[in-house]
Design an enzyme around this catalytic site. Structure first.
Site: not given
Ligand code: GLN
Ligand code: ZN
Length: 759
Positions: A16, A435, A563, A646, A668, A697
């Protein structure tokens, strides 16, 4: 025996608070609405704890966004750029948390960092040289009053001064030492204000103490608390530690004038022996953290009661039973999991169920012959009876792993030659992380399929169409190594979990990750194996659409484990190896189906890195890195293995990253001023690297010049033969238009570098 809870979830059983805040951010509801929501959430948590019979309930554990940010605001640690916006207090707070758009200017949010070894992220407060640190806020007092008005006397919980000083980012010339006295004095004012209200207990959270603490830090810690504690009057002070043991400062803590000491007996491997060896001061209360605040399994009563017996035998007389850390890190309640059979749920305890466990344990401990009680016997049964989670074949396969299964041959240099020969990629090969934009149509297609509104064929056909378009787009842009776009995935871990045996999924087991963002980690229920080929058809289809190489795209075992909610009946290492074997099968399947480049993402590799440096290798990297190698060691030398991480926060574990023995790693780098490249050079990093050339981002389109500049800097540290060109992460959160424009610029910048100069 009394019971305590360090902190309770606050995002709402049905999220909520998240939804109300998101409305507020869109201007769809008022300040009064969010405060009313806050009150409902506080009351919900307090009353649940009260009904369960918990004796020490925290207040000030609520937060609109984050508790560290709350503490910063409480002491007026607000950077000028936010104050200058001239907003109301609460909107200034949200500007710090989320950034603020003003005209065409944009005040960025404060940085966010992982909260110790959890997947919760706190806001990193910034202190400027002329920040006037002052106890100005009222939140802890107001929350105490609010609870009291509902008839509940709470302990006030707040981040302690030592940990807070450590978490601060010092943007000027000053550092921790300059602020020790200043902050101590302001905390003393807070204590005086609590005194005035007759607050009985103050809980100061000091998780920093479970890290490696050197002599200098020890001195700082003692200095702060000597002064602070000599200024308290009636309010009792509990120092609350969690996420590990306090082996470096146990004696110091025991020697200071605390009224209560909170220790973690779950993650704190040495906590019990510390108490045994050094004793526990008999004028203090031990808050014994024995109910796991981070995982979702039932407490093993036999083990917990045994620890309590030991403590008693060591002469600890005054014990309060508590959670090992805040319950913030677990979902609310199993009541919401109406689709899960009790065969599963009887093994789980979320936050509310943990309250019951605390109370039952405390009562059992005071019952003569508790082993004869029904409650105890029922609990014992849970741990005898988990045969349904066993897959003998999987276990045997793990046992049969040999040393050579962790080694890929031939070694890197030879493979590099073979692959260059075969793939014939230009210098500075261009690629993406996997992606492509998950636009509305993509999500709608998945939802429709899930709801049964379209057939499996329709679902697949739509995704195939998206893949074909995505491939055509990448060809048009001129990228060298293509991807299929990941349109079939909602989440890089859940997607694989759904295709693996041994996983269980929940409906509402949300856990706050940061601000209004929650994650719903799947549960590793039993031995994990691959049910069927997972990605092969998608990759094969993508490959058939082009003559260029298409990367297969998988999530690595360490990230899948990190995760998920992990098992407690087998080790993390064993679970990871099981997952590794499943992903290994997928890798070999991809290879057999003509996929010559395979990327295995380890986005969350760093997540479970132990808090103590001394444990990094022995407790984690020594099995995490080999698990990755187990996934890849079976492929042919021609097959190029990529990985992606990441954050470039691996400067200090570069040798371990190199030892993953991938052929290419992308990560990154665009926001971290390329610092990591120095370390790569210094360590003679062998793996080819694609440090992200722009930040995905934000929706901004990077210019050609900007990318050329970034690449020019990279070439100073990385040899041309090893440098790849790519964005810094997946593009799924971006829009179609900016994605295309950015990638066109990326390819153009690369061409300029290659001296092709096609304008
Ligand atoms: N292969 C994934 C994507 O491109 C990697 C995502 C990530 O690093 N969190 O979305
Ligand atoms: Zn990433």
């Amino acid at each position: 025996m009394k019971t305590a809870v360090i902190g309770f979830p606050r995002i709402g059983k049905e999220r909520e608070l998240k939804f109300t805040l998101e409305k507020y951010f869109k201007g769809e509801c008022s300040q009064a609405d969010i405060y009313a929501e806050a009150d409902r959430q506080k009351e919900y948590g307090h009353s649940k704890q009260n009904e369960a019979g918990i004796d020490f309930i925290s207040s000030n554990d609520f937060s609109f966004y984050d508790g560290v940010l709350d503490t910063a605001v409480l002491f007026n640690v607000i950077p000028k750029r936010y104050e200058e916006l001239g907003l109301s207090d609460i909107d200034t707070y949200f500007a710090m948390a989320r950034g603020y758009q003003k005209g065409d200017g944009n005040v960025k949010a404060l940085a966010m960092k992982k909260w110790f070894n959890t997947n919760y992220h706190y806001i990193v407060p910034e202190i400027e040289d002329d920040t006037e640190v002052r106890f100005v806020g009222t939140k802890p007092l107001a929350e105490y009053d609010y609870a009291l008005s509902k008839g509940i006397k709470t302990k006030t919980a707040i981040v302690g001064p030592f940990t807070f000083l450590k978490l601060l980012k010092y943007t000027g010339t000053k550092s921790v030492e300059d602020y020790i006295d200043i902050f101590t004095d302001e905390y003393i004012k807070l204590i005086a204000a609590l005194d005035e209200k007759n607050v009985e207990w103050l809980q100061l959270d000091e998780p920093w103490l479970v890290k490696d603490i050197d002599e200098k830090e020890k001195t700082e810690f003692v200095k702060i608390y000597k002064k602070l504690l000599s200024n308290k009057k009636s309010v009792k002070v509990l120092i609350q530690t969690y996420f590990g043991d306090v082996r470096d400062v146990y004696d110091e803590i025991a020697g200071l004038d605390f009224d209560g000491i909170g220790l973690d007996f779950v993650e704190g491997k040495k906590t019990l022996s510390l108490v045994q060896k050094n004793g526990f001061p008999n004028n203090k209360i031990l808050f014994a953290g024995l109910v796991n605040g981070k995982n979702i399994w039932r407490n093993n009563y036999a083990k917990t009661l045994e620890v309590l017996e030991s403590l008693k035998s060591f002469g600890v007389n005054d014990i309060v039973l508590t959670t090992s850390c805040s319950l913030l890190h677990v979902p609310y309640t199993l009541e919401s999991e109406t689709d899960l059979s009790s065969d599963y749920t009887k093994h789980f305890a979320f936050a509310q169920e943990k309250l019951k466990e605390l109370k039952e344990l405390a009562d059992l401990f005071e019952t003569d012959n508790y082993k004869e009680t029904e409650i105890y016997k029922q609990n014992i049964k849970l741990f005898e009876n988990r045969k349904d989670s066993v897959n003998k074949q999987v276990q045997d396969r793990v046992k049969a792993i040999k040393e050579e299964d962790y080694v890929r041959l031939p070694e890197f240099n030879e493979r590099e030659k073979i692959q260059k020969e075969l793939l014939k990629l230009p210098v500075f090969p261009t690629t993406t992380i996997g992606s492509f934009p998950q636009t509305q149509d993509v999500r709608r297609n998945r939802q429709k399929y899930r709801k049964g509104e379209i057939s499996r064929e329709e679902y697949i056909d739509f995704n195939k169409k998206k893949i074909a378009e995505c491939i055509a787009l990448q060809e048009e842009i001129g990228l060298d190594v293509l991807v299929h776009g990941e349109f079939e995935r909602n989440d890089m871990v859940e997607y694989f979990g759904e295709h693996l045996d041994g996983y269980v999924f929940t409906k509402k087991a949300w856990v706050q990750s940061y601000g209004t963002r929650c994650v719903k980690p799947p549960v590793i229920w039993g031995d994990v194996s691959r049910k069927e080929a997972i990605t092969v058809n998608w990759s094969k289809y993508a490959n058939s659409c082009t003559d260029k190489p298409v990367k297969g795209m998988l999530t690595g075992p360490v990230t899948i484990l990190n995760w998920s909610f992990p098992r407690e009946d087998i080790s993390l290492e064993e679970s990871t190896l099981q997952i590794a074997l499943a992903i290994r099968d997928e890798v070999l399947d991809l290879e057999a189906n003509g996929i010559g480049i395979i990327q295995i993402d380890e986005a969350a590799l760093r997540e479970k890195l132990p808090l103590r440096k001394s444990d990094w290798y022995s407790q984690y990297l020594d099995w995490a890195i080999p698990s990755f190698r187990l996934v890849t060691s079976g492929v042919k030398p021609e097959t190029q293995i990529h990985t992606h991480m990441c954050y470039s926060e691996f400067t200090d574990i570069i040798p371990a990253i190199d030892a993953m023995d991938a052929d290419v790693i992308t990560f990154e780098a665009s926001r971290s001023d390329l610092q990591i490249l120095d370390s790569l050079k210094q360590h003679n990093f062998k793996t080819e690297v694609g440090p992200g050339v722009y930040d995905i981002h934000s929706p901004r389109v990077p210019s050609v010049e900007e990318i050329v500049n970034a690449l020019t800097k990279m070439r100073e540290k990385v040899s041309d033969q090893k440098l790849w060109v790519n964005p810094d992460c997946g593009l799924k959160t971006r829009g179609d238009k900016e994605t295309k424009e950015s990638l066109i610029n990326l390819v153009e910048a690369t061409r300029q570098l290659r001296g092709e100069k096609i304008s």
